[in-house]
Design a protein around this motif. Sequence first.
Motif: not given
Length: 50
Positions: A5-13, A33-35, A19-23, A26-28
């Motif tokens: 859910a957290k990953h989805a929230f980040l992807l949707n702004g 996503l940006i670091g 969040i762990p880098h390995h997770a 692909a989005d980076l």
Amino acid sequence: MAPTAKHAFLLNGLGWGGIPHHAVQADLDAGRLIGLAIEDIHSGELALPM
């Protein structure tokens, strides 16, 4: 790997978060996503003791 859910929230702004880098690698790589740099903490230096 299915996004959390957290990953989805980040992807949707919806804010920022740690969040762990390995997770999100692909989005980076794809630019979805940006670091963010944290002042006074260099990459790889953040340690969270348990």
